[in-house]
Scaffold this motif. Sequence first.
Motif, PDB file in Angstrom:
ATOM      1  N   HIS A 183      45.550  37.910  36.047  1.00 38.60           N
ATOM      2  CA  HIS A 183      44.402  37.927  35.146  1.00 38.60           C
ATOM      3  C   HIS A 183      43.061  38.135  35.828  1.00 38.60           C
ATOM      4  O   HIS A 183      42.107  38.506  35.179  1.00 38.60           O
ATOM      5  CB  HIS A 183      44.333  36.604  34.363  1.00 38.60           C
ATOM      6  CG  HIS A 183      45.541  36.365  33.502  1.00 38.60           C
ATOM      7  ND1 HIS A 183      45.998  37.274  32.576  1.00 38.60           N
ATOM      8  CD2 HIS A 183      46.374  35.299  33.434  1.00 38.60           C
ATOM      9  CE1 HIS A 183      47.068  36.775  31.962  1.00 38.60           C
ATOM     10  NE2 HIS A 183      47.323  35.591  32.473  1.00 38.60           N
ATOM     11  N   GLY A 184      42.940  37.879  37.109  1.00 45.96           N
ATOM     12  CA  GLY A 184      41.655  38.019  37.778  1.00 45.96           C
ATOM     13  C   GLY A 184      41.174  36.701  38.366  1.00 45.96           C
ATOM     14  O   GLY A 184      41.840  35.676  38.290  1.00 45.96           O
ATOM     15  N   GLU A 185      39.979  36.751  38.977  1.00 43.25           N
ATOM     16  CA  GLU A 185      39.436  35.602  39.686  1.00 43.25           C
ATOM     17  C   GLU A 185      38.560  34.726  38.788  1.00 43.25           C
ATOM     18  O   GLU A 185      37.776  35.232  37.975  1.00 43.25           O
ATOM     19  CB  GLU A 185      38.574  36.068  40.857  1.00 43.25           C
ATOM     20  CG  GLU A 185      39.370  36.667  41.997  1.00 43.25           C
ATOM     21  CD  GLU A 185      38.471  37.074  43.154  1.00 43.25           C
ATOM     22  OE1 GLU A 185      39.000  37.232  44.262  1.00 43.25           O
ATOM     23  OE2 GLU A 185      37.256  37.244  42.945  1.00 43.25           O
ATOM     24  N   TYR A 187      45.696  32.913  36.896  1.00 43.73           N
ATOM     25  CA  TYR A 187      44.392  33.273  37.459  1.00 43.73           C
ATOM     26  C   TYR A 187      44.354  32.958  38.945  1.00 43.73           C
ATOM     27  O   TYR A 187      45.023  32.049  39.422  1.00 43.73           O
ATOM     28  CB  TYR A 187      43.276  32.496  36.747  1.00 43.73           C
ATOM     29  CG  TYR A 187      43.134  32.832  35.285  1.00 43.73           C
ATOM     30  CD1 TYR A 187      42.456  33.975  34.882  1.00 43.73           C
ATOM     31  CD2 TYR A 187      43.694  32.007  34.302  1.00 43.73           C
ATOM     32  CE1 TYR A 187      42.340  34.295  33.537  1.00 43.73           C
ATOM     33  CE2 TYR A 187      43.574  32.318  32.963  1.00 43.73           C
ATOM     34  CZ  TYR A 187      42.895  33.466  32.575  1.00 43.73           C
ATOM     35  OH  TYR A 187      42.789  33.774  31.246  1.00 43.73           O
ATOM     36  N   PRO A 222      33.379  37.219  39.377  1.00 46.41           N
ATOM     37  CA  PRO A 222      34.670  36.784  38.830  1.00 46.41           C
ATOM     38  C   PRO A 222      34.764  37.242  37.372  1.00 46.41           C
ATOM     39  O   PRO A 222      33.853  37.909  36.867  1.00 46.41           O
ATOM     40  CB  PRO A 222      34.551  35.255  38.908  1.00 46.41           C
ATOM     41  CG  PRO A 222      33.090  35.009  38.652  1.00 46.41           C
ATOM     42  CD  PRO A 222      32.367  36.153  39.312  1.00 46.41           C
ATOM     43  N   ILE A 223      35.853  36.871  36.700  1.00 50.52           N
ATOM     44  CA  ILE A 223      35.922  37.162  35.262  1.00 50.52           C
ATOM     45  C   ILE A 223      35.400  35.982  34.455  1.00 50.52           C
ATOM     46  O   ILE A 223      35.144  36.102  33.258  1.00 50.52           O
ATOM     47  CB  ILE A 223      37.355  37.527  34.816  1.00 50.52           C
ATOM     48  CG1 ILE A 223      38.326  36.384  35.145  1.00 50.52           C
ATOM     49  CG2 ILE A 223      37.806  38.827  35.437  1.00 50.52           C
ATOM     50  CD1 ILE A 223      39.685  36.580  34.499  1.00 50.52           C
TER      51      ILE A 223
END
Length: 207
Positions: free
Chosen positions: A6-8, A31, A51-52
């Motif tokens: 999902h991302g950082e 994550y 980040p997201i």
Amino acid sequence: MGELAHGEIFVVDDDPAIREMLSLVLGAAGYDVICFADGAALLSVARTRSPICMLLDVHIPGQSGIDILKELRAQDYPAPIFIISGSGDIAMAVDAIRSGALDFIEKPFRGSEIIERIEGAIGAFSRRRDAPPSKTQSMHFPGREPLTRREREVLELIAAGCSNKEAGRELGISPRMIEDHRANIMKKLSARNATELVRMVLDAART
């Protein structure tokens, strides 16, 4: 860790137990979590790497969460920022919202609540970012205190007839935060009720 699902997410909290808990909960949800114990460490990374989503404690050593928001220019930061606050920090959390935080998460919190709030915020943030500029964003209300960008987004949804719950879902924030924004908008524009607020928006659209 392999390919990210999902991302950082950046977590900023001086309490190692909170950092560990959030790392476990968010990591289990797919994550990649990067933790910081203070604002200086965060700022050295956040200025060049987005980040997201960010979870930022209002009380951290050195600069406060509010100071960090201002340094990050949170109104324009390319990711939603949640303030983590204790029950006695509500006034500071509200100040953080005015400084650009999306919403606040009150301690103690459940892991499932964190995931739900974050996923709603990331999805809403992405939709709003990719949407064409709205008419409300360019409206001016002469003689009134200027609205923040988020207040304008809330005003647009109120004018479209959205309930607090619907507006919160659209923006990825809690209904009670929508209510706070609504109250602040009405105060700034000197509107006595929601009907008068909608009328002011319609009048501004014609000018």
